[in-house]
Design a protein around this motif. Sequence first.
Motif: not given
Length: 762
Positions: A299-304, A307
């Motif tokens: 999830a965090d990797w996809r959000e990065k 962005n």
Amino acid sequence: MTLAEHEGGDTPPRLNPLLGAVTAPPIARAGRWIESYNGAHGAMIDCSQAVPDHAPPAEFAERLAAAAASPAAARYGDILGDRALREAYAAHVSGLYGGEIAASRIAITAGCNQAFFAAMLGVAKAGDAVILPAPWYFNHKMTLEMLGIEARALPLQAETGFLPCPREVEALIDDRCRALVLVSPNNPTGAVYPPELLTELLDVCVRRGLTIVLDETYRDFLAPESGAPHRLFDTAAAREHLVSLYSFSKSYAIPGHRVGAMIAGPAFIEQMEKIIDCVQICAPRPAQAALPSAIPALADWREKNRNEIAKRADVFRAELGGLDGWALDQIGAYFAYVRHPCRGLSAESVAEALMRELGVLVLPGSFFGPGQEDNLRIAFANVPVDHIRELARRLALGLAGGFRANDQPMQRGQPMDSEKLDALRQRFAGDNERTIYDAGFAAIAAKLFDPRGTRVAPYAGLPTLLDIPHRTVNWSAPDLAGLDVALIGMPMDLGVTNRNGSRFGPRAIRAMERVGPYNHVLKTMPAADLLVADIGDVPFRSRFDLATSHEDIERTIAAIVSAGVIPLSVGGDHSITLPILRAIGRDRPVGMIHIDAHCDTSGPFDGCKFHHGGPFRQAVLDGVLDPQRCIQIGIRGSSEYLWEFSFEAGMTVIHAEEIPAMGIDAVIAKARAVAGDGPVYVSFDIDSLDPAFAPGTGTPEIGGLTTREAQAILRGLAGINMVGGDLVEVAPQYDATTNTAHAGAQMLFELLSLVPFTPGRR
């Protein structure tokens, strides 16, 4: 008999004409331009296909590798997808949309394209229609074409953000319409459909009994602060009327692993299981094994990544804004839809020149539908920020190698690249000078040229309609065995109300050479795909009596139809169509697509009601023509007061003056909707064309169709249930240029080209 003895004498196998008419894969087509770039500006910048420019994260890649090496992943799995992935995806989308979505409503597919293919098989059959907003994703259009489903275009405009209007959607719906296809965030424009608009569109579909097929491949690149992409899953209607599609390719950087997903009602998913089992059995197993843990873990990797792509969008927007002549029509989650400065040039020629001259690969708007020649699709998300700035620098240089922004070709005065010239000589000269490398073109040429490379001269031999072989018919005992189509002349003009002379039409059209044999738009060679013959002319008993002539026509067409042969008739005046319809529609009324300057539904003239100005009034009154399934296209001129019957009977009339605003695609869509999937007759009066193109006719009317518009309309009818057609009112003596006869012969060829696509003929 040996194989050698068979050569040249056997009928070649017939391929599926629906598949033959599908456009070649656009990405592969654009990819062929790459080798034309000489590297002058550095490495190529690829903004064509939407492909992440990075690998999946290391931990996820390791899981993929471990799964690929496992014995379990090498075996077949559940048809609808591994349970762990369906449950993980169900949990993910339930959180995203704020409501419970059960795993039983999910199918895992081999990519989103397969999900769309399966969805279309689930909602429609050949002959049905699906509304497809334009510009469209080309694979969606290709899928509909190969399935024989009409892609009913809904033109969208940059001025309205490429967003569909619910009222315009509803206006396209008829009893053949089965679904509305939406892509949000959109490919190619990038437009994001607001949740309230999607709700309105679902309401329309629920009210009219349609399914919304919503492709959400790019939803993970939407800003999180915008909230859920929509609230459609909150409604009870979604279980019956919504099919949501998704791809793991972009968000998880695994396009080559081919994993997609579908959300629909349990009953629909049950039908999908049949399709997936037939086309692939199950989606690729290694990615299915690795994804369940990756969905929450990344999830965090996809959000990065989201962005980063948002940053790329901002840079692209700023850089393009500084380029003279370029305009940003729309930008979204992954794509920008831009207007290039080379007005008047085809989008494909501009895109090809950008690759050749500047090393920039983008896709032309024409790949995404008609009316897109001013646009290019740029997948800015493919490349990092520094490449976007380099892209802008190259675009600012302009296309000095062949085009410039004011649309004028430039002559560089430089010698041709010697390496390219040598390569062309090796490929197309010497021993290879007769070689045709394209398999489709080679197959056509093989049917026309003998082994020495010679074909019959178009000006030699006895003239026939479209140079089709002649067959003599004994009308006392007609034998039409083996024919698919009979071309027949009807040299009779006793029904004219103005200038006579169309009795010479069949002879003039037979004299036209070099019409066909290959239809490059429909990709068919009907004389090879079908058994066709010119069977001569109707054996008229009298050259003076109209009623007797009509009896002769009806009797002759009845013999053709009873033999299971499709008649294509060449007049003669338009009164010939009444006895034709009496023969074709004697068992059930037929629909009609009628292209003409005149409705031809008037009452009696001078005591006669069987003239060329009234055949369709009489056909309706005789019960052989269904007015509700009749459309008349191109109507104009001072005789409007005579056509009251058309409107009273329920015929659809499109005046010539309406066509520019409607657009040809909308005219075609309307014609197909009116005709439906029942038997339909196509009647083409040459005076539908403007006299600039066809002066040789009895009742010319200015303000008519161009030949290109007429061809486009006819070609757009491919797939209708055509049971016959005619070409009428060519009066060659009024046109010394022979242009009218030439145009008539071409329209006859377009009619013939429709037959291979007629349901049940192949």
